[in-house]
Design a protein around this motif. Sequence first.
Motif, PDB file in Angstrom:
ATOM      1  N   MET A 179      30.311  -5.882  46.586  1.00  0.00           N
ATOM      2  CA  MET A 179      30.841  -4.611  46.156  1.00  0.00           C
ATOM      3  C   MET A 179      29.718  -3.608  45.898  1.00  0.00           C
ATOM      4  O   MET A 179      29.810  -2.430  46.251  1.00  0.00           O
ATOM      5  CB  MET A 179      31.626  -4.818  44.880  1.00  0.00           C
ATOM      6  CG  MET A 179      32.212  -3.564  44.356  1.00  0.00           C
ATOM      7  SD  MET A 179      33.140  -4.009  42.915  1.00  0.00           S
ATOM      8  CE  MET A 179      33.498  -2.425  42.307  1.00  0.00           C
ATOM      9  N   GLN A 180      28.631  -4.097  45.307  1.00  0.00           N
ATOM     10  CA  GLN A 180      27.517  -3.203  45.018  1.00  0.00           C
ATOM     11  C   GLN A 180      26.965  -2.604  46.317  1.00  0.00           C
ATOM     12  O   GLN A 180      26.743  -1.408  46.416  1.00  0.00           O
ATOM     13  CB  GLN A 180      26.426  -3.978  44.288  1.00  0.00           C
ATOM     14  CG  GLN A 180      25.426  -3.070  43.636  1.00  0.00           C
ATOM     15  CD  GLN A 180      24.429  -3.836  42.796  1.00  0.00           C
ATOM     16  OE1 GLN A 180      24.046  -4.950  43.140  1.00  0.00           O
ATOM     17  NE2 GLN A 180      24.014  -3.249  41.708  1.00  0.00           N
ATOM     18  N   LEU A 181      26.804  -3.482  47.312  1.00  0.00           N
ATOM     19  CA  LEU A 181      26.317  -2.995  48.605  1.00  0.00           C
ATOM     20  C   LEU A 181      27.283  -1.991  49.190  1.00  0.00           C
ATOM     21  O   LEU A 181      26.880  -0.957  49.732  1.00  0.00           O
ATOM     22  CB  LEU A 181      26.158  -4.162  49.579  1.00  0.00           C
ATOM     23  CG  LEU A 181      24.821  -4.880  49.518  1.00  0.00           C
ATOM     24  CD1 LEU A 181      24.802  -6.009  50.526  1.00  0.00           C
ATOM     25  CD2 LEU A 181      23.692  -3.904  49.792  1.00  0.00           C
ATOM     26  N   SER A 182      28.576  -2.300  49.057  1.00  0.00           N
ATOM     27  CA  SER A 182      29.546  -1.421  49.710  1.00  0.00           C
ATOM     28  C   SER A 182      29.602  -0.065  48.990  1.00  0.00           C
ATOM     29  O   SER A 182      29.727   0.973  49.629  1.00  0.00           O
ATOM     30  CB  SER A 182      30.895  -2.126  49.816  1.00  0.00           C
ATOM     31  OG  SER A 182      31.843  -1.508  49.032  1.00  0.00           O
ATOM     32  N   VAL A 183      29.454  -0.066  47.652  1.00  0.00           N
ATOM     33  CA  VAL A 183      29.474   1.204  46.922  1.00  0.00           C
ATOM     34  C   VAL A 183      28.226   2.030  47.254  1.00  0.00           C
ATOM     35  O   VAL A 183      28.308   3.221  47.581  1.00  0.00           O
ATOM     36  CB  VAL A 183      29.583   0.957  45.404  1.00  0.00           C
ATOM     37  CG1 VAL A 183      29.291   2.236  44.646  1.00  0.00           C
ATOM     38  CG2 VAL A 183      30.977   0.461  45.052  1.00  0.00           C
ATOM     39  N   LEU A 184      27.060   1.380  47.170  1.00  0.00           N
ATOM     40  CA  LEU A 184      25.814   2.135  47.407  1.00  0.00           C
ATOM     41  C   LEU A 184      25.726   2.592  48.860  1.00  0.00           C
ATOM     42  O   LEU A 184      25.331   3.723  49.147  1.00  0.00           O
ATOM     43  CB  LEU A 184      24.599   1.293  47.022  1.00  0.00           C
ATOM     44  CG  LEU A 184      24.556   0.925  45.536  1.00  0.00           C
ATOM     45  CD1 LEU A 184      23.341   0.065  45.221  1.00  0.00           C
ATOM     46  CD2 LEU A 184      24.555   2.175  44.669  1.00  0.00           C
ATOM     47  N   GLY A 185      26.121   1.703  49.780  1.00  0.00           N
ATOM     48  CA  GLY A 185      26.135   2.099  51.192  1.00  0.00           C
ATOM     49  C   GLY A 185      27.138   3.217  51.424  1.00  0.00           C
ATOM     50  O   GLY A 185      26.885   4.149  52.191  1.00  0.00           O
ATOM     51  N   GLY A 186      28.271   3.145  50.713  1.00  0.00           N
ATOM     52  CA  GLY A 186      29.286   4.186  50.842  1.00  0.00           C
ATOM     53  C   GLY A 186      28.756   5.532  50.369  1.00  0.00           C
ATOM     54  O   GLY A 186      29.005   6.558  50.997  1.00  0.00           O
ATOM     55  N   LEU A 187      28.000   5.515  49.284  1.00  0.00           N
ATOM     56  CA  LEU A 187      27.410   6.762  48.780  1.00  0.00           C
ATOM     57  C   LEU A 187      26.442   7.355  49.792  1.00  0.00           C
ATOM     58  O   LEU A 187      26.430   8.567  50.027  1.00  0.00           O
ATOM     59  CB  LEU A 187      26.656   6.496  47.471  1.00  0.00           C
ATOM     60  CG  LEU A 187      27.481   6.538  46.193  1.00  0.00           C
ATOM     61  CD1 LEU A 187      26.629   6.144  45.003  1.00  0.00           C
ATOM     62  CD2 LEU A 187      28.058   7.927  45.987  1.00  0.00           C
ATOM     63  N   ALA A 188      25.627   6.502  50.408  1.00  0.00           N
ATOM     64  CA  ALA A 188      24.676   6.992  51.405  1.00  0.00           C
ATOM     65  C   ALA A 188      25.423   7.587  52.598  1.00  0.00           C
ATOM     66  O   ALA A 188      25.069   8.654  53.100  1.00  0.00           O
ATOM     67  CB  ALA A 188      23.752   5.862  51.856  1.00  0.00           C
ATOM     68  N   ARG A 189      26.498   6.895  53.010  1.00  0.00           N
ATOM     69  CA  ARG A 189      27.263   7.404  54.151  1.00  0.00           C
ATOM     70  C   ARG A 189      27.922   8.731  53.799  1.00  0.00           C
ATOM     71  O   ARG A 189      27.965   9.659  54.594  1.00  0.00           O
ATOM     72  CB  ARG A 189      28.324   6.372  54.553  1.00  0.00           C
ATOM     73  CG  ARG A 189      28.940   6.660  55.923  1.00  0.00           C
ATOM     74  CD  ARG A 189      30.028   5.675  56.270  1.00  0.00           C
ATOM     75  NE  ARG A 189      31.058   5.655  55.262  1.00  0.00           N
ATOM     76  CZ  ARG A 189      31.477   4.561  54.615  1.00  0.00           C
ATOM     77  NH1 ARG A 189      30.932   3.394  54.879  1.00  0.00           N
ATOM     78  NH2 ARG A 189      32.414   4.634  53.704  1.00  0.00           N
TER      79      ARG A 189
END
Lengths: 403, 245
Positions: A179-189
């Motif tokens: 989830m952490q990866l998906s949230v942080l990656g989502g923010l970058a995207r």
Amino acid sequence: MRLALAAAAALAFAPAAPAAVPKPAAPAPLPAPYSGAYQPQGVDEIGLWRMSDEQERALANSPLVLRDEALNAYVRKVLCSAIGADRCASVRPYIVRLPLFNASMTPNGTMEIYTGLLLRVRSEAELASVLGHEFGHFEKRHTLEKFKAKRRGTDLLSWAAVLTSMSGSAQAYRSFNDMQLSVLGGLARYGRDQEREADLMGLGYLNQGHLRATAASRVWRNFILEQEASAAARGLSKPDFDHVAFFASHPASGERADYLYGLAAPDGADRDEGADRYAAALAPWLPMFLDDQIRLNDFGASDFIIQRLAEPGWTATLWRARGDLFRLRGAPRDLMNAADFYGKAAALDPSMAEAQRGLGLSLIKTGRTTEGRDALKHYLALQPAAPDAAMIRMTLNATGDGQ
Amino acid sequence: MWRVMLAAAALAVATPAAAQERTAVRAGFELPANSGKTILVFRPSVSVGAQSTGGMFEPNADWTDSARKNIDDALLARQASLGNRVVMAPESYGEDARRVEEYTKLFAAVSQAVIQYQFFVGNRLPTKKRDNKAGVFEWSLGEEVGSLPGAREADYALFLYNKDAYGSTGRKLLQFAAALGGVGVTSGEHAGYAGLVDLRTGNLLWLNADAQMGGDVREADGAIKRVGQLLEEFPGSAAPVAAQP
């Protein structure tokens, strides 16, 4: 649980995602009529504006800001021709002496334009394309949206971290990781989508104006060439310009060059580029901007910039800058080249004191003492009150009779 | 490891070490009460907002405005009772304004250095320990402070920094839930520092810093308490202000 968390992470970004840039089959749409002096709404936006007001108060008094009236008036004129007079009224541009390729805009309409950007762009159309992009961020209120997205993301992560640590099961830890990866990656995207949207807005303004809109694509192609030159001088393999890294803040430069070209109005050839006017406005500042760039110790990029500036013809300023670039790297082979470049600068402009100084120092170091001493004496004659006059006299003393 | 990640998630939370000193006075400096000195106050740095559940600072313009006014009022009231004249620095323009900005930044940098390298005793720089300097408080902004606008008519300059982030409801709920699970989450951030500079020599005469201050600066009463804490052990304090509840 994993799925639930992933769904929650997706939800955190779904509601306010900026419109993705369509495949560039058509030119960017013209901007809607401007609504006039926008005032912030809601506690978050008013708070962000007030914080920007404080930052602007500090920026306005910063020693890094170039306050020359002619240069500021010129940059403002280009900005206004990029976005139109009505939008231009809501921007306060500040020229900041930083040798980096960047510009930025805060929520309250403060625009920072780095001197490194002014050094790299080559025409009014190129500068206008970057400033229009920044204004696109402002008009779409991207800082506010990103602030909210980041808050949603970190709120979610905090709860997940607390719950995970209370549950204590290995599976919960793994889910939290995902989830952490998906949230942080989502923010970058999310940030990259905002950049694309600002690109779309910027091209819309350009298409409406009278400057050549294809210049936007050229800015990025030049930047790619500069990065390649920089990497080549270091012996590195060139960076990948076509793919984004997971946490990249901007779309890949290659992708931007491509879609910006597609978004530009097709009547580009008939439009004004403003290269001559730009070169004339920048000329008095070129020595300072080049000095700052050379001190970055990025040989490949600096040499690339100098050589591109020299495409219409070498000037004493450019030869002198290239001499400095080589002399400051300072290997014996560089000093031979530097002496050659300074010599060309001195031939074009015999009154240029810095060329004589560089020529003298390079010649002395390569063993041509007599010629070098002559050049240094010439330097002191041209500029008796130079700040380093005492040091130059010391060099003269150490290599011979003094005067 | 999960505690570490949690700390990362709550990154806006600074927990100061307990063994930290909070205030220092330059040796030999005394400011007797009612000595009639003039203190020039430069525009305090004030930012007030909320702390989101995830620990982000959420700026709040309304709170910041009322805090700025409350702090100014509280300063005037308090200094009058010490017998010193407090003068707000005049609005300055052009070169003067740039100098004020530079000195505000310089003061902030020196204060941070004092907090890092003086107040944390184990962290003192070798140059601050050598030659029996271990207990000496010796920092300066340089004599040029005398060129600041309004400096000629004053004796000392007072700089203030204040940052408050009030824990949001979400943050408090998170703190409560975490506490049930035995995980520590802090809520809110209330940091401030104040310093007195000699306008003749540029010497830093007194500095007080606190990362966990009391008093709600959004209210007039709270601001009086806050200013009392910011000026705690201010040289010449006749009597510490009665602590507000």
